[in-house]
Design a protein around this motif. Structure first.
Motif, PDB file in Angstrom:
ATOM      1  N   GLY A 152       0.811  -1.221   0.000  1.00 28.23           N
ATOM      2  CA  GLY A 152       0.000   0.000   0.000  1.00 28.23           C
ATOM      3  C   GLY A 152       0.840   1.264   0.000  1.00 28.23           C
ATOM      4  N   LYS A 153       0.195   2.374   0.255  1.00 27.96           N
ATOM      5  CA  LYS A 153       0.819   3.690   0.168  1.00 27.96           C
ATOM      6  C   LYS A 153       1.841   3.916   1.288  1.00 27.96           C
ATOM      7  N   VAL A 154       2.861   4.697   0.959  1.00 29.48           N
ATOM      8  CA  VAL A 154       3.827   5.146   1.961  1.00 29.48           C
ATOM      9  C   VAL A 154       3.763   6.663   2.025  1.00 29.48           C
ATOM     10  N   ILE A 155       3.532   7.206   3.199  1.00 28.34           N
ATOM     11  CA  ILE A 155       3.418   8.650   3.373  1.00 28.34           C
ATOM     12  C   ILE A 155       4.720   9.213   3.932  1.00 28.34           C
ATOM     13  N   VAL A 156       5.129  10.353   3.403  1.00 29.32           N
ATOM     14  CA  VAL A 156       6.357  11.028   3.819  1.00 29.32           C
ATOM     15  C   VAL A 156       5.990  12.437   4.267  1.00 29.32           C
ATOM     16  N   TYR A 218      -2.420   3.916   5.246  1.00 31.20           N
ATOM     17  CA  TYR A 218      -1.010   3.839   4.859  1.00 31.20           C
ATOM     18  C   TYR A 218      -0.358   2.547   5.346  1.00 31.20           C
ATOM     19  N   ALA A 219       0.466   1.975   4.471  1.00 38.49           N
ATOM     20  CA  ALA A 219       1.232   0.782   4.839  1.00 38.49           C
ATOM     21  C   ALA A 219       2.556   1.149   5.485  1.00 38.49           C
ATOM     22  N   THR A 232      -1.555  11.603  14.096  1.00 39.36           N
ATOM     23  CA  THR A 232      -2.631  11.383  13.126  1.00 39.36           C
ATOM     24  C   THR A 232      -2.296  10.230  12.190  1.00 39.36           C
ATOM     25  N   ILE A 233      -1.058  10.194  11.710  1.00 35.15           N
ATOM     26  CA  ILE A 233      -0.650   9.138  10.786  1.00 35.15           C
ATOM     27  C   ILE A 233      -0.644   7.778  11.484  1.00 35.15           C
TER      28      ILE A 233
END
Length: 329
Positions: A152-156, A218-219, A232-233
């Motif tokens: 899945g998505k990776v957030i930075v 997010y993964a 939050t993340i």
């Protein structure tokens, strides 16, 4: 002994500091097994703090900042390094309380030094610098703990800063769908151009509802800001999500609960590139030189001389830097 130019920060009054370029002698450098003729350095937030008299970074002045340096061995009393070899030094005490990479020469312990890996030029190593090494360590920790592009998505967060930019570019290179977080109006176009699949505002990851959990989106996550954004993340991670934490630009506080960790098996890892294991450091530099090396790193780089540092220091302290600033010595 030769003299050389150095960016020099001096205390001229109570909490008042001046910055100038002076001539120094190599006799003034600290004790160490390796003397390096510095060809390139880079500007990091920690350098800006040291250049502004921040005692949490640098205790004693006058001082030459620069936590990164790449150059050529001029003198060596170590069997591991030979005169003429190209090397990189990042972190440890360089540029904090040891004269740093904003001088044309440094002298450091051999255990701080890494040979420039094949596939990487000196300037490229400083485009990465501490920022790139930190991003690589963060990513490696995520990979070690099961993150793959299919998860899945990776957030930075802080995605237009030094670590964030490097993290986005490396993750894209490795095939991940990256979500970049920025508060800069020009940041969206910048991040999409780097290959991010999505860009969100700081407000979108700053939940004020008080709910202990949110929808799992997010993964993986690389966080450079801390505070409520990280909280939050954490609430928004998928089951078995993994987070690498390396900064506190927003806040050192973390207003969260144990729920993400015990209900979704989320794992969070702290990353410190300054004192990390030398063998891990060497492996990451080899990755950056080869399979993790993104395309177009020159495009996110501004190159300056020592005379250009004052302007860029003011910019980074105001949160205005995007990409990387390399200092040519």
């Amino acid at each position: 002994m030769p003299t050389f130019q150095a960016f020099y920060v001096s205390e001229i009054g109570d909490k008042t500091f001046s910055r100038q370029i002076i001539e120094r002698s190599t006799d003034d450098l600290p004790v160490g097994e390796i003397m390096i003729r510095v060809k390139y350095s880079s500007l990091n937030y920690k350098d800006a703090l040291s250049s502004s008299g921040n005692r949490g970074v640098t205790r004693n002045y006058p001082h030459t900042p620069g936590i990164d340096a790449a150059g050529i061995v001029e003198e060596s009393s170590s069997d591991e390094f030979s005169v003429g070899e190209q090397v990189v030094v990042t972190g440890f005490d360089l540029g904090m309380n040891t004269a740093g990479g904003f001088g044309q020469y440094i002298r450091v312990p051999a255990k701080w030094v890494v040979k420039l890996p094949r596939g990487l030029r000196l300037k490229e190593s400083m485009i990465f610098g501490t920022a790139g090494l930190t991003a690589a360590l963060c990513i490696d920790k995520l990979l070690q703990n099961g993150l793959t592009p299919g998860k899945g998505k990776v957030i930075v967060t802080g995605a237009t800063g030094g670590v964030g930019t490097m993290a986005v570019m490396i993750l894209v290179k490795l095939g991940f769908d990256v979500v970049g977080v920025t508060g800069k109006s020009e940041g969206e176009a910048f991040l999409l151009n780097l290959g991010a699949k999505e860009v969100v505002s700081r407000e979108a990851v700053n939940d004020q509802s008080g709910r202990p959990m949110l929808k799992g989106i997010y993964a993986g996550c690389i966080d450079t800001v801390g505070g409520n954004m990280l909280a939050t993340i954490l609430k928004s991670m998928q089951y078995n999500g993994v987070v690498s934490l390396c900064g506190l630009v927003q806040s050192p506080e973390l207003p969260t609960t144990v729920f993400p960790f015990i209900l979704r098996a989320v794992s969070m890892f702290g990353i410190d590139s300054s004192e990390c294991d030398i063998e891990w450091r060497k492996r990451m530099w080899k990755n950056l030189a080869k399979k993790w090396k993104p395309e177009g790193i020159q495009s996110i780089t501004k190159t300056i001389g020592l005379k250009g540092l004052n302007k860029e220091i003011k910019k980074i302290l105001k949160g205005g830097q995007m990409g990387r600033v390399v200092v040519r010595l």
